[in-house]
Design an enzyme around this catalytic site. Structure first.
Site, PDB file in Angstrom:
ATOM      1  N   CYS A 127       0.851  -1.189   0.000  1.00  0.00           N
ATOM      2  CA  CYS A 127       0.000   0.000   0.000  1.00  0.00           C
ATOM      3  C   CYS A 127       0.889   1.242   0.000  1.00  0.00           C
ATOM      4  O   CYS A 127       1.753   1.374  -0.854  1.00  0.00           O
ATOM      5  CB  CYS A 127      -0.956  -0.013   1.185  1.00  0.00           C
ATOM      6  SG  CYS A 127      -2.137  -1.369   1.187  1.00  0.00           S
ATOM      7  N   ASP A 182      -7.876  -0.004  -8.948  1.00  0.00           N
ATOM      8  CA  ASP A 182      -7.450   0.664  -7.721  1.00  0.00           C
ATOM      9  C   ASP A 182      -7.420   2.173  -7.969  1.00  0.00           C
ATOM     10  O   ASP A 182      -6.602   2.651  -8.760  1.00  0.00           O
ATOM     11  CB  ASP A 182      -6.058   0.151  -7.338  1.00  0.00           C
ATOM     12  CG  ASP A 182      -5.574   0.706  -6.008  1.00  0.00           C
ATOM     13  OD1 ASP A 182      -6.205   1.641  -5.469  1.00  0.00           O
ATOM     14  OD2 ASP A 182      -4.552   0.201  -5.500  1.00  0.00           O
ATOM     15  N   HIS A 214      -7.442  -3.256  -3.603  1.00  0.00           N
ATOM     16  CA  HIS A 214      -6.357  -2.629  -2.844  1.00  0.00           C
ATOM     17  C   HIS A 214      -6.305  -3.228  -1.432  1.00  0.00           C
ATOM     18  O   HIS A 214      -7.308  -3.240  -0.715  1.00  0.00           O
ATOM     19  CB  HIS A 214      -6.600  -1.123  -2.746  1.00  0.00           C
ATOM     20  CG  HIS A 214      -5.497  -0.364  -2.094  1.00  0.00           C
ATOM     21  ND1 HIS A 214      -4.359   0.010  -2.772  1.00  0.00           N
ATOM     22  CD2 HIS A 214      -5.343   0.070  -0.820  1.00  0.00           C
ATOM     23  CE1 HIS A 214      -3.556   0.660  -1.942  1.00  0.00           C
ATOM     24  NE2 HIS A 214      -4.137   0.705  -0.760  1.00  0.00           N
TER      25      HIS A 214
END
Length: 247
Positions: A127, A182, A214
């Protein structure tokens, strides 16, 4: 085995996980956490990577705001809790400027290299951690053999210091596993990143994991996708084998 350690940086002390398969020397891997911070799921992930034959350091990159957990974790199924969490944590992330990440990255690499076998290390980020890992790699390219990023966000923006603009400074072999659809890394942004890397001639692969959202690697999150997570492990392990020679 995994232990809690403290890493001294120019700005303070970062608490961290350090995992190793045994007491023998092994290549080093720096694990850069997601926005939710150090927690049992991260501990399990670093132990798994260590079991392949690596010494893995996972620092709390938000240490300036306190030791882990910096903020109470929200219920992944509670939208209101998640919204409140992000409102609180985003200012902390915004404080991680390229300059601070270069300084922190040096401290993390110094600590990792003191525990690992001689030679370059690899960095893997998740992330927001993938974006931070990119910054650290760009700042210390002579020390990093490989960079992996999974469901990364924010690698391309309109900002004058967008991470992708520093592609010429990244000499590591790269692998990116993007989440499908995403909003933090759109198809257009992925294309822009690929163009920047193509222009440098770097060795890289960028793949979109279809049907994966995500956060697909995180077993404690609502977006966890077992098949995509297992694929990420195969790709990460192969990258480490190619560049560090173990696993």
């Amino acid at each position: 085995m995994t232990q809690s350690v403290d890493v001294r940086t120019p700005d303070g002390i970062a608490d961290a996980y350090l995992a190793r398969p045994d007491q023998q020397p092994h290549p080093g891997v720096l694990y850069v956490m997601d926005i939710y911070g150090l927690r049992p799921t991260i501990g399990e992930m670093v132990e798994r990577i260590a079991s392949w034959g690596y010494i893995v350091l996972a620092p709390n990159v938000l240490y300036r705001a306190g030791r882990s957990p910096v903020l109470p974790l929200p219920d992944p199924k509670d939208a209101e809790q998640r919204t409140a969490f992000f409102q609180s944590v985003r200012p902390l992330v915004a404080e991680l400027t390229p300059e601070r990440l270069a300084s922190d990255g040096a401290a993390y690499l110094d600590y990792l290299e003191s525990a690992a076998a001689p030679g370059p290390v690899a960095i893997t980020g998740y992330c927001m951690g993938a974006r931070l890992a990119w910054r650290m790699t760009a700042a210390h390219s002579d020390r990093v053999a490989a960079l992996a990023g999974f469901h990364p966000g924010g690698l391309v923006s309109d900002a004058p210091d967008s991470p992708h603009l520093s592609a010429p400074e990244v000499s590591a072999e790269l692998y990116f596993g993007f989440a499908d659809e995403d909003p933090s890394m759109t198809a257009e942004q992925i294309s822009t990143l690929e163009q920047a890397l193509d222009e440098t001639g770097r060795t890289y692969r960028a793949e979109v994991y279809e049907g994966a959202r995500h956060g697909f690697t995180m077993a404690d999150g609502a977006a966890y996708n077992e098949a995509a997570s297992e694929r990420h492990e195969r790709e990460l392990r192969a990258l480490l084998q190619r560049t560090l020679g173990r696993g």
